[in-house]
Write a protein that holds these residues in place. Sequence first.
Motif, PDB file in Angstrom:
ATOM      1  N   ARG A   1       0.610  -1.001   0.010  1.00 18.29           N
ATOM      2  CA  ARG A   1       0.232   0.400  -0.347  1.00 18.29           C
ATOM      3  C   ARG A   1       1.298   1.371  -0.405  1.00 18.29           C
ATOM      4  NH1 ARG A   1      -5.395   1.691   2.628  1.00 18.29           N
ATOM      5  NH2 ARG A   1      -5.279   3.634   3.164  1.00 18.29           N
ATOM      6  N   GLU A   2       0.603   2.283  -1.184  1.00 15.19           N
ATOM      7  CA  GLU A   2       1.241   3.633  -1.146  1.00 15.19           C
ATOM      8  C   GLU A   2       0.229   4.437  -0.644  1.00 15.19           C
ATOM      9  OE1 GLU A   2       4.204   5.611  -4.186  1.00 15.19           O
ATOM     10  OE2 GLU A   2       3.843   3.665  -4.627  1.00 15.19           O
ATOM     11  N   GLU A   3       0.391   5.215   0.125  1.00 17.46           N
ATOM     12  CA  GLU A   3      -0.137   7.378   0.068  1.00 17.46           C
ATOM     13  C   GLU A   3       0.286   8.072  -0.817  1.00 17.46           C
ATOM     14  OE1 GLU A   3      -2.622   7.784   2.066  1.00 17.46           O
ATOM     15  OE2 GLU A   3      -2.715   5.804   2.839  1.00 17.46           O
ATOM     16  N   MET A   4      -0.162   8.186  -2.191  1.00 20.34           N
ATOM     17  CA  MET A   4      -0.188   9.077  -2.764  1.00 20.34           C
ATOM     18  C   MET A   4      -0.345  10.881  -2.449  1.00 20.34           C
ATOM     19  SD  MET A   4      -1.422   6.855  -5.965  1.00 20.34           S
ATOM     20  CE  MET A   4      -0.754   8.165  -6.763  1.00 20.34           C
ATOM     21  N   GLU A   5       0.575  11.396  -3.446  1.00 21.44           N
ATOM     22  CA  GLU A   5       1.044  13.201  -2.456  1.00 21.44           C
ATOM     23  C   GLU A   5      -0.533  13.157  -3.022  1.00 21.44           C
ATOM     24  OE1 GLU A   5       4.414  15.545  -4.174  1.00 21.44           O
ATOM     25  OE2 GLU A   5       5.378  13.865  -3.542  1.00 21.44           O
ATOM     26  N   ASP A   6      -1.156  13.211  -4.524  1.00 17.28           N
ATOM     27  CA  ASP A   6      -2.555  13.947  -4.185  1.00 17.28           C
ATOM     28  C   ASP A   6      -3.910  13.205  -3.680  1.00 17.28           C
ATOM     29  OD1 ASP A   6      -2.926  11.177  -5.254  1.00 17.28           O
ATOM     30  OD2 ASP A   6      -3.513  11.624  -7.889  1.00 17.28           O
ATOM     31  N   GLY A   7      -3.368  12.454  -2.195  1.00 19.54           N
ATOM     32  CA  GLY A   7      -4.590  11.766  -1.354  1.00 19.54           C
ATOM     33  C   GLY A   7      -4.830  11.061  -2.000  1.00 19.54           C
ATOM     34  N   GLY A   8      -4.292  10.073  -2.941  1.00 16.76           N
ATOM     35  CA  GLY A   8      -4.990   8.570  -3.653  1.00 16.76           C
ATOM     36  C   GLY A   8      -4.246   7.245  -2.815  1.00 16.76           C
ATOM     37  N   VAL A   9      -4.625   6.274  -2.947  1.00 17.94           N
ATOM     38  CA  VAL A   9      -4.277   5.488  -2.476  1.00 17.94           C
ATOM     39  C   VAL A   9      -3.800   4.481  -3.611  1.00 17.94           C
ATOM     40  CG1 VAL A   9      -4.554   3.332  -0.435  1.00 17.94           C
ATOM     41  CG2 VAL A   9      -5.421   5.750  -0.142  1.00 17.94           C
ATOM     42  N   LYS A  10      -2.215   3.433  -3.597  1.00 21.01           N
ATOM     43  CA  LYS A  10      -1.843   2.983  -4.165  1.00 21.01           C
ATOM     44  C   LYS A  10      -1.956   1.010  -3.724  1.00 21.01           C
ATOM     45  CE  LYS A  10       2.010   2.791  -6.942  1.00 21.01           C
ATOM     46  NZ  LYS A  10       2.658   3.412  -8.316  1.00 21.01           N
ATOM     47  N   TYR A  11      -2.595   0.495  -3.970  1.00 14.85           N
ATOM     48  CA  TYR A  11      -1.821  -1.346  -4.072  1.00 14.85           C
ATOM     49  C   TYR A  11      -1.606  -2.060  -5.111  1.00 14.85           C
ATOM     50  CZ  TYR A  11      -4.658  -0.917   0.141  1.00 14.85           C
ATOM     51  OH  TYR A  11      -5.615  -0.964   1.232  1.00 14.85           O
ATOM     52  N   THR A  12       0.075  -2.265  -4.171  1.00 20.21           N
ATOM     53  CA  THR A  12       1.240  -2.734  -6.239  1.00 20.21           C
ATOM     54  C   THR A  12       0.726  -4.780  -5.186  1.00 20.21           C
ATOM     55  OG1 THR A  12       2.019  -1.231  -6.739  1.00 20.21           O
ATOM     56  CG2 THR A  12       2.791  -2.774  -7.457  1.00 20.21           C
ATOM     57  N   LEU A  13       0.599  -5.152  -6.518  1.00 24.86           N
ATOM     58  CA  LEU A  13       0.601  -6.500  -6.499  1.00 24.86           C
ATOM     59  C   LEU A  13       1.660  -7.062  -7.433  1.00 24.86           C
ATOM     60  CD1 LEU A  13      -0.275  -9.231  -3.940  1.00 24.86           C
ATOM     61  CD2 LEU A  13      -2.205  -9.163  -5.471  1.00 24.86           C
ATOM     62  N   ALA A  14       2.860  -7.675  -7.230  1.00 25.61           N
ATOM     63  CA  ALA A  14       3.545  -8.364  -8.030  1.00 25.61           C
ATOM     64  C   ALA A  14       3.491 -10.015  -7.757  1.00 25.61           C
ATOM     65  CB  ALA A  14       4.542  -8.212  -8.066  1.00 25.61           C
ATOM     66  N   LEU A  15       2.648 -10.860  -8.883  1.00 16.95           N
ATOM     67  CA  LEU A  15       2.720 -12.252  -8.343  1.00 16.95           C
ATOM     68  C   LEU A  15       3.404 -12.767  -9.703  1.00 16.95           C
ATOM     69  CD1 LEU A  15      -1.251 -12.414  -7.850  1.00 16.95           C
ATOM     70  CD2 LEU A  15       1.119 -12.624  -6.037  1.00 16.95           C
ATOM     71  N   GLY A  16       5.236 -12.844  -9.239  1.00 13.39           N
ATOM     72  CA  GLY A  16       5.633 -13.131 -10.491  1.00 13.39           C
ATOM     73  C   GLY A  16       5.620 -12.362 -12.464  1.00 13.39           C
ATOM     74  N   ALA A  17       5.485 -13.286 -13.333  1.00 15.45           N
ATOM     75  CA  ALA A  17       4.905 -12.862 -14.317  1.00 15.45           C
ATOM     76  C   ALA A  17       4.089 -11.133 -14.500  1.00 15.45           C
ATOM     77  CB  ALA A  17       4.920 -13.628 -15.606  1.00 15.45           C
ATOM     78  N   VAL A  18       2.635 -11.094 -13.460  1.00 19.71           N
ATOM     79  CA  VAL A  18       1.569 -10.126 -13.481  1.00 19.71           C
ATOM     80  C   VAL A  18       1.774  -9.843 -12.467  1.00 19.71           C
ATOM     81  CG1 VAL A  18      -0.716 -10.463 -13.415  1.00 19.71           C
ATOM     82  CG2 VAL A  18       0.265 -12.302 -14.703  1.00 19.71           C
ATOM     83  N   THR A  19       1.906  -8.625 -12.431  1.00 21.57           N
ATOM     84  CA  THR A  19       1.910  -7.315 -11.621  1.00 21.57           C
ATOM     85  C   THR A  19       0.403  -6.258 -11.723  1.00 21.57           C
ATOM     86  OG1 THR A  19       3.634  -6.880 -11.416  1.00 21.57           O
ATOM     87  CG2 THR A  19       2.701  -5.152 -10.821  1.00 21.57           C
ATOM     88  N   TYR A  20      -0.957  -6.740 -10.621  1.00 21.61           N
ATOM     89  CA  TYR A  20      -2.253  -5.656 -10.584  1.00 21.61           C
ATOM     90  C   TYR A  20      -1.490  -4.526  -9.778  1.00 21.61           C
ATOM     91  CZ  TYR A  20      -3.443 -10.867 -11.112  1.00 21.61           C
ATOM     92  OH  TYR A  20      -3.834 -11.901 -11.656  1.00 21.61           O
ATOM     93  N   LYS A  21      -2.283  -3.470 -10.227  1.00 24.07           N
ATOM     94  CA  LYS A  21      -2.503  -2.525  -9.407  1.00 24.07           C
ATOM     95  C   LYS A  21      -3.482  -1.651  -9.669  1.00 24.07           C
ATOM     96  CE  LYS A  21       2.347  -1.089 -10.686  1.00 24.07           C
ATOM     97  NZ  LYS A  21       3.673  -0.265 -11.485  1.00 24.07           N
ATOM     98  N   TYR A  22      -3.906  -1.074  -7.815  1.00 20.56           N
ATOM     99  CA  TYR A  22      -4.762  -0.201  -8.177  1.00 20.56           C
ATOM    100  C   TYR A  22      -5.065   1.033  -7.783  1.00 20.56           C
ATOM    101  CZ  TYR A  22      -6.561  -4.964  -8.348  1.00 20.56           C
ATOM    102  OH  TYR A  22      -7.003  -6.635  -8.446  1.00 20.56           O
ATOM    103  N   VAL A  23      -5.350   2.131  -8.396  1.00 14.89           N
ATOM    104  CA  VAL A  23      -4.966   3.064  -7.097  1.00 14.89           C
ATOM    105  C   VAL A  23      -6.653   4.071  -6.804  1.00 14.89           C
ATOM    106  CG1 VAL A  23      -4.196   5.269  -7.837  1.00 14.89           C
ATOM    107  CG2 VAL A  23      -3.557   3.542  -8.801  1.00 14.89           C
ATOM    108  N   PHE A  24      -6.649   4.813  -6.405  1.00 15.85           N
ATOM    109  CA  PHE A  24      -8.014   4.412  -5.704  1.00 15.85           C
ATOM    110  C   PHE A  24      -7.918   5.871  -5.251  1.00 15.85           C
ATOM    111  CE2 PHE A  24      -7.491   0.696  -4.248  1.00 15.85           C
ATOM    112  CZ  PHE A  24      -9.139  -0.422  -4.652  1.00 15.85           C
ATOM    113  N   ASN A  25      -8.694   7.105  -6.152  1.00 19.20           N
ATOM    114  CA  ASN A  25      -9.172   8.322  -5.603  1.00 19.20           C
ATOM    115  C   ASN A  25     -10.741   8.870  -5.344  1.00 19.20           C
ATOM    116  OD1 ASN A  25      -5.579   9.507  -7.041  1.00 19.20           O
ATOM    117  ND2 ASN A  25      -6.343   8.579  -8.944  1.00 19.20           N
ATOM    118  N   GLU A  26     -10.621   9.219  -4.149  1.00 19.64           N
ATOM    119  CA  GLU A  26     -11.985   9.637  -4.204  1.00 19.64           C
ATOM    120  C   GLU A  26     -12.455  10.725  -4.717  1.00 19.64           C
ATOM    121  OE1 GLU A  26     -13.832  10.788   0.626  1.00 19.64           O
ATOM    122  OE2 GLU A  26     -11.840   9.852   0.296  1.00 19.64           O
ATOM    123  N   ILE A  27     -13.662  10.577  -5.308  1.00 17.29           N
ATOM    124  CA  ILE A  27     -14.252  12.004  -5.789  1.00 17.29           C
ATOM    125  C   ILE A  27     -15.650  12.803  -5.010  1.00 17.29           C
ATOM    126  CG2 ILE A  27     -16.082  12.228  -7.836  1.00 17.29           C
ATOM    127  CD1 ILE A  27     -15.637   9.115  -8.889  1.00 17.29           C
TER     128      ILE A  27
END
Length: 75
Positions: A49-75
Amino acid sequence: MKEYEVIQEITNACGGSNVPQTTITEMELEDIEAYVKSKHPKDFDRAVREEMEDGGVKYTLALGAVTYKYVFNEI
């Protein structure tokens, strides 16, 4: 519940492709961590989990050859 813009990127390095598949959706979520955990119940403990400067939150999940990233920005 809060409303979020959710950016999901899936990068599959198999076959030499490093271009992510990206989807952007708007969602009402009670808990963003619970959302990511529901998508990856077996591997959630490896998510970073990473807190971004703009207030968003990013989750990164690296599973071998596949990487998933989720960025959440409140509307």
